[in-house]
Design an enzyme around this catalytic site. Structure first.
Site, PDB file in Angstrom:
ATOM      1  N   ILE A   1       7.122  94.149  16.813  1.00 18.64           N
ATOM      2  CA  ILE A   1       7.594  92.470  17.851  1.00 18.64           C
ATOM      3  C   ILE A   1       9.341  92.794  17.973  1.00 18.64           C
ATOM      4  O   ILE A   1       9.770  92.238  17.391  1.00 18.64           O
ATOM      5  CB  ILE A   1       6.407  91.932  18.479  1.00 18.64           C
ATOM      6  CG1 ILE A   1       5.090  91.661  18.609  1.00 18.64           C
ATOM      7  CG2 ILE A   1       6.902  90.672  20.050  1.00 18.64           C
ATOM      8  CD1 ILE A   1       4.194  90.430  19.003  1.00 18.64           C
ATOM      9  N   CYS A   2       9.818  93.628  18.834  1.00 17.94           N
ATOM     10  CA  CYS A   2      11.663  92.997  18.041  1.00 17.94           C
ATOM     11  C   CYS A   2      12.052  93.360  19.934  1.00 17.94           C
ATOM     12  O   CYS A   2      11.637  93.692  20.754  1.00 17.94           O
ATOM     13  CB  CYS A   2      11.920  95.031  18.128  1.00 17.94           C
ATOM     14  SG  CYS A   2      10.381  94.863  16.398  1.00 17.94           S
ATOM     15  N   THR A   3      13.690  93.278  19.928  1.00 13.77           N
ATOM     16  CA  THR A   3      14.354  93.265  20.464  1.00 13.77           C
ATOM     17  C   THR A   3      15.143  94.293  20.570  1.00 13.77           C
ATOM     18  O   THR A   3      16.580  94.848  19.310  1.00 13.77           O
ATOM     19  CB  THR A   3      15.128  92.021  20.752  1.00 13.77           C
ATOM     20  OG1 THR A   3      14.323  90.672  21.234  1.00 13.77           O
ATOM     21  CG2 THR A   3      15.537  91.822  21.898  1.00 13.77           C
TER      22      THR A   3
ATOM     23  N   ARG B   1      12.217  87.137  25.409  1.00 12.06           N
ATOM     24  CA  ARG B   1      13.489  87.641  25.335  1.00 12.06           C
ATOM     25  C   ARG B   1      13.872  87.735  26.224  1.00 12.06           C
ATOM     26  O   ARG B   1      15.708  88.771  25.761  1.00 12.06           O
ATOM     27  CB  ARG B   1      12.937  88.169  23.599  1.00 12.06           C
ATOM     28  CG  ARG B   1      12.289  86.909  22.734  1.00 12.06           C
ATOM     29  CD  ARG B   1      11.635  87.961  21.820  1.00 12.06           C
ATOM     30  NE  ARG B   1      10.664  88.746  21.973  1.00 12.06           N
ATOM     31  CZ  ARG B   1      10.334  89.876  21.916  1.00 12.06           C
ATOM     32  NH1 ARG B   1      11.434  90.842  21.486  1.00 12.06           N
ATOM     33  NH2 ARG B   1       9.189  90.485  22.330  1.00 12.06           N
TER      34      ARG B   1
END
Length: 395
Positions: A142-144, A333
């Protein structure tokens, strides 16, 4: 049953709290400034460098690194085993992992299975558990990720690696168990052939795929998980049952980093190759306009969203939701990242201000393991371990 009801109520209460909290102080904040060079309470430390010699036989390539990291890899493997055994106390799932997964070898592409065999041998961890550790990253990333272009046409690629949601919460220090155990496993890797760098990456020791990397002077690449009903679990099941015309996403990104010689070649492979799990590939190049988010289903590309500075699109941001849909209300986010990029402005985007954006809650959160900054043209690749001290949102 009362125990399950209690757990359900706790999860519901947590969800409601997060839904409210994510958009209100102190779990969100004004865009951070002057956080680079990294220091202070959100900076855990530097990430060590290791060389992976591609001229060695695949079985031996990871030996030096894994001799150093075997103890911490055993910690996280045991944590995952304990979590599985909590839900299935009979131990039968781990029995299947240890006895059956090695039988799947012969079906992995290229050098990957020999590399996993070598890692298992040097760490004295069962091969099935090393394979499951590599499968693990297909499901929980789970990233940006951000690619931005400044006024001079110069590109900067940044990413927060967020990992470990729902994989054990430590009530003593308010952290995710697996997230914290991944931090000492985080390494920078310089893949070399003939004593020359082929590509560089940040990864977790024991994992032979790649999630974050760049080919100096050519392109940068990060991988984000894409949630989908037709998702990774289904792809893994089909693969186990014999459908082998697909590529593991982490193996694909490594193959692209190792073998592609241009931004366009990389984009073509990432767009067209059948993959095991839905994903977002965030790709940056070395000249104006070379930046995109590739939204992938398992069989095809659904969307390629590209930079277009002339039309005012000087950055692309990707979290874990399709850009044409609203993010899940508990996990937005994207909005704060875009807000901070807009406040930064194209005139002021840089390594320093990209780090500011990635240091602003909730872009930075309890799941954040590390932050990476990449400048393809200058050959800069920096990764920093992160902390998010309380008050900080869980994801």
């Amino acid at each position: 049953m009362p125990g399950r009801s209690c757990v359900a109520l706790v999860l519901l209460a947590a969800a409601v709290s997060c839904a409210v909290a994510q958009h209100a102080p102190p779990w969100t904040e004004d865009c951070r400034k002057s956080t680079y060079p990294p220091s202070g309470p959100t900076y855990r430390g530097a990430v060590p460098w290791y060389t992976i010699n591609l001229d060695l036989p695949p079985y031996k390539r990871w030996h030096e690194l894994m001799l150093d990291k075997a103890p911490v890899l055993k910690v996280i493997v045991n944590s995952l085993k304990n979590m599985i055994n909590t839900f299935v106390p009979s131990g039968k799932i781990m029995q299947v992992v240890d006895e059956k997964l090695p039988g799947l070898l012969g079906n992995f592409p290229g050098p990957f299975e020999e590399e996993m065999k070598g890692i298992a041998a040097v760490t004295d961890i069962p091969l099935g558990e090393i394979i499951s550790f590599n499968i693990f990253y297909e499901l929980f990333t789970i990233c940006t990720s951000i690619v931005a272009e400044d006024k001079k046409g110069h590109l900067i690629h940044g990413r927060n690696m967020d990992f470990g949601v729902f994989l054990g919460w430590n009530i003593n220090n308010d952290t995710w168990v697996i997230t914290e155990q991944l931090k000492p496993l985080t390494v920078n890797l310089d893949f070399q052939r003939n004593n020359k760098t082929v590509f560089k990456a940040s990864s977790f020791a024991g994992y032979v795929g790649m999630l974050t990397g760049f080919k100096p002077g050519l392109f940068s690449l990060t991988l984000n998980e894409r949630f989908s009903i037709n998702g990774g679990y289904l792809g893994i099941l089909e693969w186990i049952l014999g459908k082998k015309d697909v590529m593991w996403i982490g193996f694909l990104t490594r193959t692209v980093l190792e073998n592609s010689t241009s931004y366009e070649e990389a984009k073509n492979l990432l767009t067209k190759t059948k993959i095991l799990a839905p994903a977002y590939f965030i790709l940056g190049g070395n000249q104006s306009g070379e930046g995109c988010v590739i939204t992938r289903d398992r069989k095809e590309s659904l969307d390629v969203y590209e930079l277009d500075a002339k039309q005012g699109r000087w950055y692309v941001v990707q979290t874990n939701y399709d850009r044409w849909k609203h993010p899940f209300f508990l996990d937005d986010r994207r909005t704060p990242a875009k807000m901070c990029l807009n406040r930064t402005s194209q005139e002021n985007i840089s390594f320093e201000t990209m780090y500011d954006v990635l240091s602003t809650k909730p872009v930075l959160n309890k799941l954040t393991v590390y932050t990476t900054l990449i400048d393809v043209t200058k050959g800069q690749f920096e990764t920093y371990l992160r902390d998010c001290p309380d008050p900080c949102i869980g994801w």
